[in-house]
Motif scaffolding. Structure first.
Motif, PDB file in Angstrom:
ATOM      1  N   UNK A 184       0.851  -1.186   0.000  1.00  0.00           N
ATOM      2  CA  UNK A 184       0.000   0.000   0.000  1.00  0.00           C
ATOM      3  C   UNK A 184       0.883   1.231   0.000  1.00  0.00           C
ATOM      4  N   UNK A 185       0.282   2.395  -0.204  1.00  0.00           N
ATOM      5  CA  UNK A 185       1.026   3.645  -0.143  1.00  0.00           C
ATOM      6  C   UNK A 185       0.612   4.397   1.112  1.00  0.00           C
ATOM      7  N   UNK A 186       1.554   5.101   1.728  1.00  0.00           N
ATOM      8  CA  UNK A 186       1.268   5.741   3.012  1.00  0.00           C
ATOM      9  C   UNK A 186       2.130   6.975   3.211  1.00  0.00           C
ATOM     10  N   UNK A 187       1.593   7.905   4.007  1.00  0.00           N
ATOM     11  CA  UNK A 187       2.335   9.111   4.394  1.00  0.00           C
ATOM     12  C   UNK A 187       2.946   8.959   5.782  1.00  0.00           C
ATOM     13  N   UNK A 188       3.100   7.745   6.260  1.00  0.00           N
ATOM     14  CA  UNK A 188       3.609   7.526   7.625  1.00  0.00           C
ATOM     15  C   UNK A 188       4.972   8.179   7.860  1.00  0.00           C
ATOM     16  N   UNK A 189       5.792   8.251   6.807  1.00  0.00           N
ATOM     17  CA  UNK A 189       7.121   8.832   6.951  1.00  0.00           C
ATOM     18  C   UNK A 189       7.255  10.163   6.226  1.00  0.00           C
ATOM     19  N   UNK A 190       6.136  10.849   6.001  1.00  0.00           N
ATOM     20  CA  UNK A 190       6.182  12.174   5.377  1.00  0.00           C
ATOM     21  C   UNK A 190       5.386  12.209   4.091  1.00  0.00           C
ATOM     22  N   UNK A 191       6.076  12.025   2.948  1.00  0.00           N
ATOM     23  CA  UNK A 191       5.363  11.962   1.681  1.00  0.00           C
ATOM     24  C   UNK A 191       4.950  10.512   1.423  1.00  0.00           C
ATOM     25  N   UNK A 192       4.314  10.276   0.276  1.00  0.00           N
ATOM     26  CA  UNK A 192       3.853   8.916  -0.006  1.00  0.00           C
ATOM     27  C   UNK A 192       5.017   7.992  -0.329  1.00  0.00           C
ATOM     28  N   UNK A 210      11.899   7.470  -0.705  1.00  0.00           N
ATOM     29  CA  UNK A 210      12.473   8.450  -1.624  1.00  0.00           C
ATOM     30  C   UNK A 210      11.989   9.844  -1.255  1.00  0.00           C
ATOM     31  N   UNK A 211      12.600  10.860  -1.863  1.00  0.00           N
ATOM     32  CA  UNK A 211      12.223  12.240  -1.592  1.00  0.00           C
ATOM     33  C   UNK A 211      10.920  12.619  -2.294  1.00  0.00           C
ATOM     34  N   UNK A 212      10.532  11.861  -3.295  1.00  0.00           N
ATOM     35  CA  UNK A 212       9.326  12.162  -4.032  1.00  0.00           C
ATOM     36  C   UNK A 212       8.142  11.338  -3.565  1.00  0.00           C
ATOM     37  N   UNK A 213       7.111  11.301  -4.402  1.00  0.00           N
ATOM     38  CA  UNK A 213       5.905  10.518  -4.137  1.00  0.00           C
ATOM     39  C   UNK A 213       6.027   9.163  -4.814  1.00  0.00           C
ATOM     40  N   UNK A 214       5.877   8.092  -4.046  1.00  0.00           N
ATOM     41  CA  UNK A 214       5.853   6.726  -4.569  1.00  0.00           C
ATOM     42  C   UNK A 214       4.487   6.137  -4.249  1.00  0.00           C
ATOM     43  N   UNK A 215       3.760   5.664  -5.276  1.00  0.00           N
ATOM     44  CA  UNK A 215       2.424   5.154  -5.008  1.00  0.00           C
ATOM     45  C   UNK A 215       2.005   4.122  -6.045  1.00  0.00           C
ATOM     46  N   UNK A 216       0.785   3.570  -5.846  1.00  0.00           N
ATOM     47  CA  UNK A 216       0.145   2.602  -6.741  1.00  0.00           C
ATOM     48  C   UNK A 216       0.987   1.344  -6.938  1.00  0.00           C
ATOM     49  N   UNK A 217       1.255   0.642  -5.828  1.00  0.00           N
ATOM     50  CA  UNK A 217       2.048  -0.584  -5.931  1.00  0.00           C
ATOM     51  C   UNK A 217       1.259  -1.734  -6.535  1.00  0.00           C
ATOM     52  N   UNK A 218       1.974  -2.650  -7.178  1.00  0.00           N
ATOM     53  CA  UNK A 218       1.351  -3.859  -7.722  1.00  0.00           C
ATOM     54  C   UNK A 218       2.341  -5.001  -7.735  1.00  0.00           C
ATOM     55  N   UNK A 219       1.935  -6.162  -7.246  1.00  0.00           N
ATOM     56  CA  UNK A 219       2.821  -7.327  -7.164  1.00  0.00           C
ATOM     57  C   UNK A 219       2.942  -8.018  -8.516  1.00  0.00           C
ATOM     58  N   UNK A 220       4.119  -8.536  -8.809  1.00  0.00           N
ATOM     59  CA  UNK A 220       4.275  -9.416  -9.959  1.00  0.00           C
ATOM     60  C   UNK A 220       3.570 -10.739  -9.667  1.00  0.00           C
ATOM     61  N   UNK A 221       3.156 -11.478 -10.702  1.00  0.00           N
ATOM     62  CA  UNK A 221       2.433 -12.733 -10.469  1.00  0.00           C
ATOM     63  C   UNK A 221       3.186 -13.748  -9.623  1.00  0.00           C
ATOM     64  N   UNK A 222       4.520 -13.720  -9.668  1.00  0.00           N
ATOM     65  CA  UNK A 222       5.293 -14.658  -8.851  1.00  0.00           C
ATOM     66  C   UNK A 222       5.602 -14.121  -7.458  1.00  0.00           C
TER      67      UNK A 222
END
Length: 311
Positions: A184-192, A210-222
């Motif tokens: 999931x994505x979260x602002x727990x440590x500041x930005x996403x 990272x210093x920027x916004x990281x979001x919309x995670x998706x797992x590989x099938x394996x």
């Protein structure tokens, strides 16, 4: 600290301003405006392998697309937005978010658009739904407790449970293929940033930082890698990393924005949305960043792609 106030693709305002793109048991009621089913002959002609949402007919509605032929068929017809479709593991159902009741609620329908059923009934907003790998549960995010948190419920809408509750924004849950973890994505440590926690909400770990916004995670099938979108290099691009957060690799290199990646079921390619042509279109790329292929192109905005499993 950047964009902490902006939630990704949760409400119509956020949808257009940023992405344009971008608990107890409840009574489960079938929507009185339920869609007529898509004609089976139309679906056979289209033979879709992707589902997405688009404003191509004025309002954000859900469509199914054949990524080879480019043919599509519209699945929803409501008077409000229908967005963020998610295909069930068996391909029989599609969960999605709708504003037809005045706020974001989670619905489910058959893969042909028939049998729409409302699963959540809450005065706040419920969004960004994703299926468990066995199809028995749905994860989603909601601000019903005052902050955006991740919730899990049975596939019929019962047994809603809040997990990993914090004072920060936790959104965009995505189950691992073995069902033991949720990214999931979260602002727990500041930005996403991208986090992974156990399926019960415990043991959350920040994978990106990272210093920027990281979001919309998706797992590989394996289950070995995770894709995500990040603006760490100035604009949103598609990245993948190992499931432990190591070896982040940038896959797209554009001056515009590439966002919302989704692994193909065979793990060979990644579909995503891009505004590189002026409006938001769907594209596909190999997991090594090569073999870019446009999937849609037009004046409308095509967003929120997910791969359809064959029913």
């Amino acid at each position: 600290m950047r964009r902490q106030e902006v939630l990704p693709t949760l409400l119509p305002v956020a949808l257009f301003l940023f992405t344009l793109s971008c608990c107890s048991c409840r009574d489960v009621a079938t929507n009185p405006e339920s869609n007529p089913p898509v004609a089976s002959a139309d679906r056979r002609v289209v033979d879709p392998d992707l589902v997405f949402y688009s404003d191509r007919q004025g309002q954000m509605e859900i469509y199914a697309l054949n990524s080879t032929s480019g043919r599509s068929v519209r699945l929803t017809r409501s008077r409000a937005y229908d967005i963020n479709p998610a295909s069930s593991p068996d391909g029989e159902r599609i969960a999605f978010e709708s504003g037809r009741d005045g706020n974001g609620e989670i619905y489910v329908m058959n893969h042909d658009g028939s049998g729409e059923t409302r699963l959540t009934q809450n005065g706040s907003s419920d969004a960004r739904v994703h299926w468990s790998p066995d199809g028995a549960h749905l994860a989603f995010c909601s601000d019903r407790a005052g902050t955006w948190d991740v919730y899990v419920m049975n596939a019929d809408g019962t047994g809603v449970t809040r997990i990993g509750a914090t004072i920060y924004a936790d959104v965009g849950p995505h189950w691992s293929p073995d069902g033991t973890k949720i990214a999931f994505e979260s602002t727990r440590d500041g930005d996403y940033d991208i986090f992974v926690m156990n399926a019960d909400g415990s043991g959350a770990v920040n994978l990106t930082r990272s210093e920027g916004t990281d979001w919309k995670p998706g797992w590989s099938p394996d289950g070995l890698q995770i894709t995500f979108a990040s603006d760490r290099d100035g604009n949103f691009e598609i990245y993948r990393m190992n499931a432990d957060g190591s070896s982040p690799t940038r896959l797209t290199h554009e001056v515009s924005n590439d966002d919302d990646p989704a692994w193909s079921p065979d793990g060979a390619s990644i579909a995503f949305q891009s505004d590189r042509n002026g409006s938001w279109d769907l594209m596909r790329i190999g997991i090594d960043g090569t073999a870019l292929q446009p999937l849609t192109h037009g004046r409308s905005n095509d967003l929120g792609v997910d791969w359809l499993r064959a029913p």
